[in-house]
Design a protein around this motif. Structure first.
Motif, PDB file in Angstrom:
ATOM      1  N   UNK A 271      38.759 -25.994   4.666  1.00  0.00           N
ATOM      2  CA  UNK A 271      38.074 -26.797   3.661  1.00  0.00           C
ATOM      3  C   UNK A 271      36.926 -26.025   3.019  1.00  0.00           C
ATOM      4  N   UNK A 272      36.878 -26.074   1.674  1.00  0.00           N
ATOM      5  CA  UNK A 272      35.815 -25.443   0.887  1.00  0.00           C
ATOM      6  C   UNK A 272      35.763 -23.927   1.063  1.00  0.00           C
ATOM      7  N   UNK A 273      36.814 -23.301   1.574  1.00  0.00           N
ATOM      8  CA  UNK A 273      36.835 -21.852   1.724  1.00  0.00           C
ATOM      9  C   UNK A 273      37.523 -21.172   0.554  1.00  0.00           C
ATOM     10  N   UNK A 274      37.784 -19.869   0.705  1.00  0.00           N
ATOM     11  CA  UNK A 274      38.520 -19.119  -0.310  1.00  0.00           C
ATOM     12  C   UNK A 274      40.011 -19.375  -0.122  1.00  0.00           C
ATOM     13  N   UNK A 275      40.754 -19.320  -1.235  1.00  0.00           N
ATOM     14  CA  UNK A 275      42.193 -19.570  -1.169  1.00  0.00           C
ATOM     15  C   UNK A 275      42.900 -18.524  -2.015  1.00  0.00           C
ATOM     16  N   UNK A 276      44.090 -18.112  -1.557  1.00  0.00           N
ATOM     17  CA  UNK A 276      44.832 -17.042  -2.220  1.00  0.00           C
ATOM     18  C   UNK A 276      46.280 -17.442  -2.454  1.00  0.00           C
ATOM     19  N   UNK A 277      46.781 -17.108  -3.636  1.00  0.00           N
ATOM     20  CA  UNK A 277      48.205 -17.207  -3.954  1.00  0.00           C
ATOM     21  C   UNK A 277      48.658 -15.812  -4.367  1.00  0.00           C
ATOM     22  N   UNK A 278      49.646 -15.253  -3.680  1.00  0.00           N
ATOM     23  CA  UNK A 278      50.059 -13.876  -3.966  1.00  0.00           C
ATOM     24  C   UNK A 278      51.554 -13.697  -3.738  1.00  0.00           C
ATOM     25  N   UNK A 279      52.179 -12.916  -4.612  1.00  0.00           N
ATOM     26  CA  UNK A 279      53.597 -12.563  -4.475  1.00  0.00           C
ATOM     27  C   UNK A 279      54.484 -13.797  -4.369  1.00  0.00           C
ATOM     28  N   UNK A 280      54.350 -14.683  -5.320  1.00  0.00           N
ATOM     29  CA  UNK A 280      55.186 -15.885  -5.356  1.00  0.00           C
ATOM     30  C   UNK A 280      56.126 -15.819  -6.552  1.00  0.00           C
ATOM     31  N   UNK A 281      57.365 -16.245  -6.348  1.00  0.00           N
ATOM     32  CA  UNK A 281      58.370 -16.259  -7.410  1.00  0.00           C
ATOM     33  C   UNK A 281      59.007 -17.640  -7.458  1.00  0.00           C
ATOM     34  N   UNK A 282      59.026 -18.246  -8.647  1.00  0.00           N
ATOM     35  CA  UNK A 282      59.679 -19.552  -8.853  1.00  0.00           C
ATOM     36  C   UNK A 282      59.190 -20.587  -7.846  1.00  0.00           C
ATOM     37  N   UNK A 283      57.888 -20.642  -7.623  1.00  0.00           N
ATOM     38  CA  UNK A 283      57.284 -21.586  -6.682  1.00  0.00           C
ATOM     39  C   UNK A 283      56.474 -22.644  -7.418  1.00  0.00           C
ATOM     40  N   UNK A 284      56.291 -23.780  -6.771  1.00  0.00           N
ATOM     41  CA  UNK A 284      55.388 -24.813  -7.252  1.00  0.00           C
ATOM     42  C   UNK A 284      54.296 -25.022  -6.217  1.00  0.00           C
ATOM     43  N   UNK A 285      53.024 -25.029  -6.674  1.00  0.00           N
ATOM     44  CA  UNK A 285      51.882 -25.136  -5.775  1.00  0.00           C
ATOM     45  C   UNK A 285      51.010 -26.303  -6.238  1.00  0.00           C
ATOM     46  N   UNK A 286      50.696 -27.211  -5.307  1.00  0.00           N
ATOM     47  CA  UNK A 286      49.853 -28.371  -5.599  1.00  0.00           C
ATOM     48  C   UNK A 286      48.713 -28.384  -4.581  1.00  0.00           C
ATOM     49  N   UNK A 287      47.481 -28.183  -5.049  1.00  0.00           N
ATOM     50  CA  UNK A 287      46.309 -28.153  -4.176  1.00  0.00           C
ATOM     51  C   UNK A 287      45.378 -29.304  -4.545  1.00  0.00           C
ATOM     52  N   UNK A 288      45.201 -30.227  -3.624  1.00  0.00           N
ATOM     53  CA  UNK A 288      44.237 -31.305  -3.815  1.00  0.00           C
ATOM     54  C   UNK A 288      42.922 -30.917  -3.152  1.00  0.00           C
ATOM     55  N   UNK A 289      41.812 -31.430  -3.689  1.00  0.00           N
ATOM     56  CA  UNK A 289      40.516 -31.145  -3.080  1.00  0.00           C
ATOM     57  C   UNK A 289      39.823 -29.964  -3.716  1.00  0.00           C
ATOM     58  N   UNK A 290      38.899 -29.351  -2.939  1.00  0.00           N
ATOM     59  CA  UNK A 290      38.048 -28.284  -3.461  1.00  0.00           C
ATOM     60  C   UNK A 290      38.234 -27.011  -2.631  1.00  0.00           C
ATOM     61  N   UNK A 291      38.082 -25.867  -3.304  1.00  0.00           N
ATOM     62  CA  UNK A 291      37.969 -24.597  -2.590  1.00  0.00           C
ATOM     63  C   UNK A 291      36.823 -23.812  -3.215  1.00  0.00           C
ATOM     64  N   UNK A 292      36.299 -22.842  -2.478  1.00  0.00           N
ATOM     65  CA  UNK A 292      35.134 -22.083  -2.946  1.00  0.00           C
ATOM     66  C   UNK A 292      35.504 -21.103  -4.053  1.00  0.00           C
TER      67      UNK A 292
END
Length: 349
Positions: free
Chosen positions: A195-216
């Protein structure tokens, strides 16, 4: 009479403890400077203030790595490695917080320095792993050759393979999703350990990403044909090398490098920055889920600033409109995307 070998060892351990104490002071000095201007910076530009704080953080990291190299198995090598990792994390946070104000050259130089320090830390960690000590044994017993009371050393071990310099993918901080194809990720940051930390998305192909809330902070690297929906980012979003994607996100600063044929639906406090981009389009934020209003308010993003339409192209210095970006026509824009009913589908990788 043999000399007392414990005295030099005790002296070495004492010297190492002093080194660690010095490191702790440097690390505190570095940490306290992250995000806070120095006392005499009233006349300094944002870049000069960053360079001053960056120099302090780099000194702390280099001193920590020096302590790692001088450590022996008898010393607290783990403490040295932890101090070095913390100092390098301070550098990552400092870069993320100042990225919106840095010219391209300074940003690239800072990222390269952070990568080099990560590589040095990886090598130090490898070198400090316990190594096989000499084994004491008798020669093989042979009926024709009686046992010999001699001590022999085990055969020399081959040198460890040279540690490759980690790629940008490996040094990106924080939890996140990496290296997947055709996956769907749903994560509620409000109820996760990161929670509230750093977040990374890397090397993704044809993906769906849903992030609720907060990140730093949010780091995005090398995405192809992905759809990414993000609640609120307390600091910066750094995006690099994306193609054919759709991003819906709210943040204080957003910096985009090497994006191609990608749409950005943004709520952002400062002007978005693009560099080496082509065919990118911008539109207002369209994400909704239960509780998003509170997340945006807590992050200082409750007000629509209109900056989604005020894009700075660092590679286009002419007075006329940059050809590398434009607005998404209203008839082509996404309607409000409500993800309230989506639940966790994938774990962090």
């Amino acid at each position: 009479m043999e000399p007392d070998s414990d005295q030099p060892k005790a002296a070495a351990r004492g010297g190492h403890r002093k080194h660690l104490a010095m490191l702790e002071r440097l690390s505190k000095r570095s940490s306290s400077s992250v995000g806070a201007p120095p006392s005499d910076s009233s006349d300094a530009s944002p870049v000069e203030a960053f360079l001053s704080r960056f120099a302090d953080a780099k000194l702390a990291a280099e001193s920590a790595l020096s302590a790692c190299r001088s450590s022996s198995p008898e010393d607290d090598a783990a403490a040295s490695l932890a101090a070095a990792a913390a100092a390098i994390d301070d550098i990552d946070r400092l870069i993320a917080e100042a990225s919106h104000a840095l010219p391209p050259y300074e940003l690239r130089a800072a990222l390269a320095t952070a990568a080099d320090l990560r590589a040095a830390h990886s090598v130090a960690a490898s070198e400090l792993r316990p190594k096989k000590s000499f084994s004491f044994r008798n020669k093989s017993r042979n009926p024709r050759n009686p046992p010999q009371d001699r001590v022999t050393a085990s055969p020399p071990q081959p040198p460890p393979p040279e540690q490759p310099k980690p790629s940008l993918d490996a040094i990106l901080p924080g939890f996140g999703f990496r290296g997947r194809n055709g996956a769907t990720f749903v994560k509620d940051l409000r109820v996760s350990n990161d929670k509230d930390g750093d977040f990374t998305l890397a090397d993704l192909v044809s993906c769906e990403v849903y992030l609720k809330g907060k990140c730093r902070a949010l780091y995005i690297h090398k995405l192809r044909d992905c759809r990414v929906f993000v609640g609120a980012v307390l600091g910066s979003v750094l995006i690099e090398d994306v193609d054919g994607c759709i991003f819906v996100m709210a943040a204080h600063q957003i910096r985009i490098h090497e994006a191609r044929v990608t749409d950005f639906y943004l709520r952002v406090r400062s002007r978005p920055i693009i560099e080496d981009c082509s065919g990118v389009r911008f539109a207002p934020y369209v994400l909704n889920y239960e509780g998003i209003g509170e997340d945006l308010k807590d992050s200082g993003l409750e007000e629509e600033t209109g900056n989604w339409a005020n894009v700075d192209d660092f590679k286009w210095l002419k007075a006329v409109q940059s050809p590398n970006w434009r607005l998404v026509p209203e008839e082509e824009r996404l309607q409000t995307v409500n993800i309230s009913e989506l639940h966790k589908q994938e774990d962090d990788s």
